[in-house]
Design a protein around this motif. Structure first.
Motif, PDB file in Angstrom:
ATOM      1  N   ILE B 399       0.811  -1.235   0.038  1.00  0.00           N
ATOM      2  CA  ILE B 399       0.001  -0.027   0.049  1.00  0.00           C
ATOM      3  C   ILE B 399       0.973   1.232   0.099  1.00  0.00           C
ATOM      4  CG2 ILE B 399      -1.712   1.382   1.131  1.00  0.00           C
ATOM      5  CD1 ILE B 399      -2.716  -1.294   2.391  1.00  0.00           C
ATOM      6  N   GLY B 400       1.646   1.180   1.063  1.00  0.00           N
ATOM      7  CA  GLY B 400       2.999   2.406   1.013  1.00  0.00           C
ATOM      8  C   GLY B 400       3.319   2.530  -0.458  1.00  0.00           C
ATOM      9  N   GLY B 401       3.951   1.451  -1.187  1.00  0.00           N
ATOM     10  CA  GLY B 401       4.712   1.798  -2.358  1.00  0.00           C
ATOM     11  C   GLY B 401       3.544   2.035  -3.347  1.00  0.00           C
ATOM     12  N   LEU B 402       2.540   1.671  -3.526  1.00  0.00           N
ATOM     13  CA  LEU B 402       1.632   1.866  -4.426  1.00  0.00           C
ATOM     14  C   LEU B 402       1.004   3.405  -4.636  1.00  0.00           C
ATOM     15  CD1 LEU B 402      -0.270  -1.369  -5.337  1.00  0.00           C
ATOM     16  CD2 LEU B 402       1.649  -0.308  -6.543  1.00  0.00           C
ATOM     17  N   THR B 403       0.704   3.765  -3.102  1.00  0.00           N
ATOM     18  CA  THR B 403       0.228   5.157  -2.880  1.00  0.00           C
ATOM     19  C   THR B 403       1.340   6.247  -3.156  1.00  0.00           C
ATOM     20  OG1 THR B 403       0.944   4.952  -0.548  1.00  0.00           O
ATOM     21  CG2 THR B 403      -1.496   4.505  -1.275  1.00  0.00           C
ATOM     22  N   GLY B 404       2.605   5.701  -3.443  1.00  0.00           N
ATOM     23  CA  GLY B 404       3.675   6.928  -3.479  1.00  0.00           C
ATOM     24  C   GLY B 404       3.365   7.078  -5.094  1.00  0.00           C
ATOM     25  N   LEU B 405       3.054   6.222  -6.084  1.00  0.00           N
ATOM     26  CA  LEU B 405       3.044   6.673  -7.430  1.00  0.00           C
ATOM     27  C   LEU B 405       2.266   7.958  -7.766  1.00  0.00           C
ATOM     28  CD1 LEU B 405       2.792   3.158  -8.953  1.00  0.00           C
ATOM     29  CD2 LEU B 405       4.581   4.653  -8.671  1.00  0.00           C
ATOM     30  N   LEU B 416      -2.206  16.416  -4.309  1.00  0.00           N
ATOM     31  CA  LEU B 416      -2.025  15.856  -3.123  1.00  0.00           C
ATOM     32  C   LEU B 416      -1.012  16.372  -2.093  1.00  0.00           C
ATOM     33  CD1 LEU B 416      -2.441  12.109  -4.355  1.00  0.00           C
ATOM     34  CD2 LEU B 416      -4.091  13.239  -2.938  1.00  0.00           C
ATOM     35  N   HIS B 417      -0.027  17.167  -2.768  1.00  0.00           N
ATOM     36  CA  HIS B 417       1.275  17.440  -1.973  1.00  0.00           C
ATOM     37  C   HIS B 417       0.960  18.180  -0.955  1.00  0.00           C
ATOM     38  CE1 HIS B 417       1.406  21.498  -3.559  1.00  0.00           C
ATOM     39  NE2 HIS B 417       2.112  21.706  -2.561  1.00  0.00           N
ATOM     40  N   ASP B 418       1.667  18.015   0.225  1.00  0.00           N
ATOM     41  CA  ASP B 418       1.426  18.826   1.638  1.00  0.00           C
ATOM     42  C   ASP B 418       0.113  18.197   2.314  1.00  0.00           C
ATOM     43  OD1 ASP B 418       3.707  19.850   2.461  1.00  0.00           O
ATOM     44  OD2 ASP B 418       3.414  21.675   1.798  1.00  0.00           O
ATOM     45  N   TYR B 421      -2.441  12.931   2.646  1.00  0.00           N
ATOM     46  CA  TYR B 421      -2.140  11.656   1.928  1.00  0.00           C
ATOM     47  C   TYR B 421      -0.723  11.470   1.848  1.00  0.00           C
ATOM     48  CZ  TYR B 421      -2.109   8.642  -2.293  1.00  0.00           C
ATOM     49  OH  TYR B 421      -1.820   8.057  -3.369  1.00  0.00           O
ATOM     50  N   VAL B 422       0.088  12.350   1.892  1.00  0.00           N
ATOM     51  CA  VAL B 422       1.691  12.394   2.191  1.00  0.00           C
ATOM     52  C   VAL B 422       1.955  11.762   3.435  1.00  0.00           C
ATOM     53  CG1 VAL B 422       3.606  13.291   1.908  1.00  0.00           C
ATOM     54  CG2 VAL B 422       1.874  14.367   0.449  1.00  0.00           C
ATOM     55  N   PHE B 426       3.936   8.077   3.564  1.00  0.00           N
ATOM     56  CA  PHE B 426       5.235   7.579   4.150  1.00  0.00           C
ATOM     57  C   PHE B 426       5.050   7.087   5.536  1.00  0.00           C
ATOM     58  CE2 PHE B 426       5.307  12.145   5.842  1.00  0.00           C
ATOM     59  CZ  PHE B 426       5.434  11.796   6.934  1.00  0.00           C
ATOM     60  N   HIS B 427       4.087   7.067   6.213  1.00  0.00           N
ATOM     61  CA  HIS B 427       3.938   6.090   7.389  1.00  0.00           C
ATOM     62  C   HIS B 427       3.627   4.897   6.995  1.00  0.00           C
ATOM     63  CE1 HIS B 427       3.620  10.024  10.045  1.00  0.00           C
ATOM     64  NE2 HIS B 427       4.219   9.030  10.818  1.00  0.00           N
ATOM     65  N   TYR B 428       2.960   4.404   5.948  1.00  0.00           N
ATOM     66  CA  TYR B 428       2.796   3.272   5.156  1.00  0.00           C
ATOM     67  C   TYR B 428       4.171   2.613   4.994  1.00  0.00           C
ATOM     68  CZ  TYR B 428      -1.953   1.970   5.688  1.00  0.00           C
ATOM     69  OH  TYR B 428      -3.072   1.315   6.338  1.00  0.00           O
ATOM     70  N   THR B 429       5.110   3.506   4.366  1.00  0.00           N
ATOM     71  CA  THR B 429       6.276   2.943   4.037  1.00  0.00           C
ATOM     72  C   THR B 429       7.431   2.789   5.175  1.00  0.00           C
ATOM     73  OG1 THR B 429       7.173   5.107   3.267  1.00  0.00           O
ATOM     74  CG2 THR B 429       6.409   3.684   1.791  1.00  0.00           C
ATOM     75  N   MET B 430       7.372   3.899   6.049  1.00  0.00           N
ATOM     76  CA  MET B 430       8.206   3.851   7.252  1.00  0.00           C
ATOM     77  C   MET B 430       7.648   3.026   8.123  1.00  0.00           C
ATOM     78  SD  MET B 430      10.677   5.851   6.419  1.00  0.00           S
ATOM     79  CE  MET B 430      10.570   4.907   4.716  1.00  0.00           C
ATOM     80  N   PHE B 431       6.514   3.153   8.708  1.00  0.00           N
ATOM     81  CA  PHE B 431       5.965   2.262   9.759  1.00  0.00           C
ATOM     82  C   PHE B 431       5.690   0.948   9.093  1.00  0.00           C
ATOM     83  CE2 PHE B 431       4.425   2.172  14.049  1.00  0.00           C
ATOM     84  CZ  PHE B 431       3.725   0.816  14.087  1.00  0.00           C
TER      85      PHE B 431
END
Lengths: 227, 591
Positions: B399-405, B416-418, B421-422, B426-431
């Motif tokens: 989920i973290g990876g795909l939502t990065g696209l 989406l920036h700031d 969603y951001v 990054f919590h899905y990738t970091m955590f």
């Protein structure tokens, strides 16, 4: 000379470099030495990258304010810069020779060369401070908002001085660290710690000293010799 | 089928049979303490790092909970000093706390959370603790290449963290963990807090460089006889790639932070537009480090997953070479994507190029994920705690990876920036990536590190709380973000309140999960059953020594006789034949 050194040290008790055995997690002394060298080279990579940030900032601001840089550079005396360059180049030669001395077991020459290198480093710092930093600082050629030189012709000259003091200051810090390291080597060389079979510390401090020299070789033309 | 019994055929050179565990006290309490604090044993240093980063994780977690409590209400509630205000302020000794500064307090807790989690937990987390402990064991070495440097880097870590904590006690920092100029150069102008916090990050950088340098040399020079590059366990590959990024990226943040300190203390003006400086230059410098460092956070996590996934599905890893090289590819590409943090301040062409490069990272990452999923296929899967966390990693990291696209694509990023969603991404990738894998790794190796088993039931309860809590906390934030909730704000429109409340409830479930884990670990240390030397049937070299390992790691000089994942061909060391299922050899591999 060489043989006398070797004989006199052998006639007493065994010198440290002969007794030295590698740390227990290594398989051999050679392996340990190689690893120390790789480690130092990697550290030098980080040094280059550290300064690359400064060079990058230099490039950005020189492109933005070429006149301020040209003007600022004219306030630097290229003769002191050249003298310091010569001093550092010579010290690079002496430190390289000292590694050779250690390999050849020329103990007295090792100490002399290390001492010369250290004196060169101190001379560099002395010239930098007494003939460059202090006179400039006292007339108001200072970094950023401390700049108070009344005859500045370019509005962005403070940025030039910021870059100048940051770059040479961080370099000078490295030279000072070098003085410490060379002093440490010198003391150990008097205790007879280095010889043909064990000169790791001399080798890696030598590498460090070369990078300090090399960075200056880049800083010198970029700061002193531009128009 | 050729079965090789490893533990009887080892060569006898240095016999350490009569030697005790590395944990054995050296004497009285004081002597043992001094022994630990002056140790150059990579295992003890790894354990000391583990406790240090746990402590920092606790601090950062408390700050996160404070932030979540504040966000329960749309209007700043710390203003009346009820919840976030007095209690937590006094807890952290925020001396200049006052009603007027309550918004400031929120900013400080947010910064505290970000800075502690990034610089003191996620970056050093896995490499310095588990990496330190297991890298030498897995390559069959007695220690890392430079043991004294290793201890030094732990002290530097402590010293740097101390600076950070002092900055917090003096009143905290409200710049966000990114220290963007001009904010970081103008806020709290009369205080030293920002300088201290920046210096803390600078000092921690040294610790990171020394650890990385140590690991690179260790992998190059200290592999066991017979271990070629492609016989290394994938965890070692991951730590190696990480170490390379640490060495190459950290100096750049070093000079950036140093210039920021100069900016604050000497007003050099390099980042100050009033003097002709350029604040965006800071952002470029900052992200040139901080993007690669994202992979310092995630690569070791991927390494752990590659280990646990194969061991607990008793299958040879699918595509060993592909996984190993994708680690290196990620390391290489990571240096070319920093510009995607500055999309809004770049020209169209620059942004397009950075966008394209960003999408490139997805390829090696997907290579890994597909290989992991393929490894699971037809495996004998054991669903214990480490494997549950491994599964969770696959799920949440995906989920973290795909939502990065959508964030890498310029058009959607504009919306989406700031936003939250951001934050969710990054919590899905970091955590969902690093922390979950860290938990998988700790549960996988805990009995090996401390020689004690832990309660499977307890840790599974912890797992479910963490799994539910995490997803409730952060999945809601995707919705918040797409609906327009900006990140970093203390006050918000009341229409966002329900989702914020759900998120806060989730964060407390998450915290509960961690306390369950903490309890399970303490119980394990106190009354845990003695662990077997090879309790999971692993084939890598750390399973050839006892649990916990002896002082000099191995009873005999280890000698590599088989690959790290050949579960079909090899009876695991120190195990009975038949204790673990031996799958049919699968013709899927590149060995």
């Amino acid at each position: 000379m060489t043989t006398m050194d070797a004989q006199s040290s052998e006639s007493k008790q065994q010198p440290y470099w002969k007794k030295y055995t590698h740390q227990p997690h290594w398989r051999s002394k050679e392996q340990e030495f190689d690893a120390a060298k790789i480690g130092m080279w990697l550290f030098l990579v980080t040094e280059v990258l550290l300064f690359s940030g400064l060079f990058c900032a230099y490039a950005v601001f020189r492109l933005l304010y070429p006149d301020a840089f040209a003007n600022g550079s004219h306030y630097l005396d290229w003769r002191w810069g050249t003298l310091n360059t010569v001093i550092l180049l010579f010290s690079s030669y002496t430190v390289a020779t000292s590694i050779h001395n250690a390999q050849m077991n020329q103990q007295i020459r090792l100490r002399i060369n290390l001492a010369i290198t250290m004196l060169c480093a101190i001379a560099f710092i002395a010239i930098k401070f007494t003939l460059e930093y202090i006179p400039k600082w006292s007339v108001g050629k200072r970094p950023g908002s401390w700049f108070s030189y009344p005859w500045a012709s370019e509005p962005h000259e403070p940025i030039w001085w910021s870059i100048y003091y940051s770059a040479t200051g961080i370099h000078a810090t490295h030279v000072l660290i070098g003085v410490g390291l060379l002093g440490w080597l010198l003391i150990r060389s008097f205790k007879g710690h280095f010889g043909p079979k064990h000169y790791t510390a001399v080798e890696i401090v030598g590498l460090y000293w070369h990078i300090v020299d090399l960075i200056w070789i880049f800083l010198f033309p970029l700061l002193y010799l531009i128009h | 089928m050729a079965t090789i019994d490893t533990h009887t055929s080892a060569t006898v050179e240095h016999d350490h049979h009569d030697e005790g565990s590395y944990l054995k006290p050296k004497g009285s309490m004081l002597i043992t303490l001094i022994d630990w604090l002056s140790t150059i044993d990579h295992k003890k240093i790894g354990v000391m790092y583990l406790f240090a980063v746990f402590f920092m994780f606790f601090l950062g977690g408390v700050a996160a909970l404070a932030v979540r409590i504040e966000l329960l209400e749309p209007i700043r509630q710390a203003a009346d000093g009820t919840i976030t205000g007095s209690n937590l302020a006094s807890l952290f000794g925020l001396k200049d706390y006052s009603v007027a500064q309550s918004g400031n307090l929120y900013n400080r807790f947010m910064t505290l959370h970000g800075a502690i989690m990034v610089f003191m937990f996620i970056v050093p987390g896995i490499p310095a603790s588990l990496g330190n402990f297991f890298l030498p064991l897995m390559i069959g070495a007695k220690d890392v290449a430079f043991p004294r440097l290793n201890l030094l880097s732990w002290y530097i870590y402590l010293f740097g963290s101390m600076f950070g904590v002092i900055a917090i006690i003096l009143g905290g920092v409200d710049t966000g963990w990114t220290f963007y100029t001009p904010y970081s150069t103008t806020t709290d102008a009369d205080h030293l807090n920002v300088v201290l916090m920046v210096l803390a990050a600078f000092i921690l950088g040294f610790s990171s460089i020394f650890t990385g340098l140590n690991f690179v040399v260790t992998v190059h020079k200290l592999r066991a006889p017979g271990m070629g590059w492609f016989d290394m366990p994938l965890f070692v590959w991951a730590i190696y790639s990480t170490a390379i990024i640490q060495v190459l990226a950290t100096p750049v943040i070093g000079i950036t932070l140093l210039l920021l300190v100069f900016e604050r203390t000497f007003n050099v003006g390099i980042f100050d537009p009033a003097m002709g400086g350029d604040p965006v230059l800071f952002q470029h410098f900052f992200w040139f480090y901080s993007h690669p460092v994202v992979y310092v956070m995630i690569l070791p996590a991927m390494g752990i997953i590659s280990e646990t996934l194969t061991i607990y599905s008793r299958k040879k890893i699918f595509g060993y070479h592909a996984i190993a090289f994708s680690s290196l590819a990620i390391a290489a590409i990571s240096f070319l994507v920093w510009g995607h943090h500055l999309f809004t301040s770049e020209g169209t062409l620059t942004a397009t190029i950075f966008s394209a490069l960003t999408f490139l990272v997805a390829i090696p990452t997907a290579v890994k994920v597909f290989n992991w999923v393929a490894t699971l296929y037809k495996g004998s899967i054991v669903l214990n705690t480490p494997m549950l966390y491994t599964m969770m990693f696959l799920f949440t990291f995906l989920i973290g990876g795909l939502t990065g696209l959508p964030l890498g694509a310029l058009s959607t990023d504009l919306h989406l920036h700031d936003s939250y969603y951001v934050v969710a991404h990054f919590h899905y990738t970091m955590f969902g990536g690093m922390v979950v894998a860290f938990l998988a790794g700790i549960h996988h190796w805990w009995p090996k590190m401390f020689g004690k088993e832990y309660s499977q039931l307890g840790s599974k309860i912890g797992f479910f709380l963490v799994f539910i809590g995490f997803n409730v906390t952060f999945f809601t934030q995707f919705f918040l973000g797409t609906q327009g909730m900006p990140r970093r704000y203390a006050s918000y429109l009341s229409e966002f309140q329900p989702l914020h409340q759900i998120s806060t409830i989730g964060s407390f479930v998450l915290a509960m999960g961690f306390f369950v884990h903490l309890f399970v670990f303490i119980q394990s240390l106190a009354v845990g059953k003695k662990a077997k030397p090879n309790y999971c049937g692993g084939l890598t070299l750390e399973w050839e020594t006892s649990s916990p390992p002896i002082e000099h790691n191995f009873h005999h000089e280890p000698m590599l006789r088989h690959g790290p994942y050949e579960f079909a061909d090899v009876v695991p060391p120190q195990c009975e034949p038949g204790e673990y299922p031996m799958p049919d050899p699968v013709e899927n591999n590149d060995h």
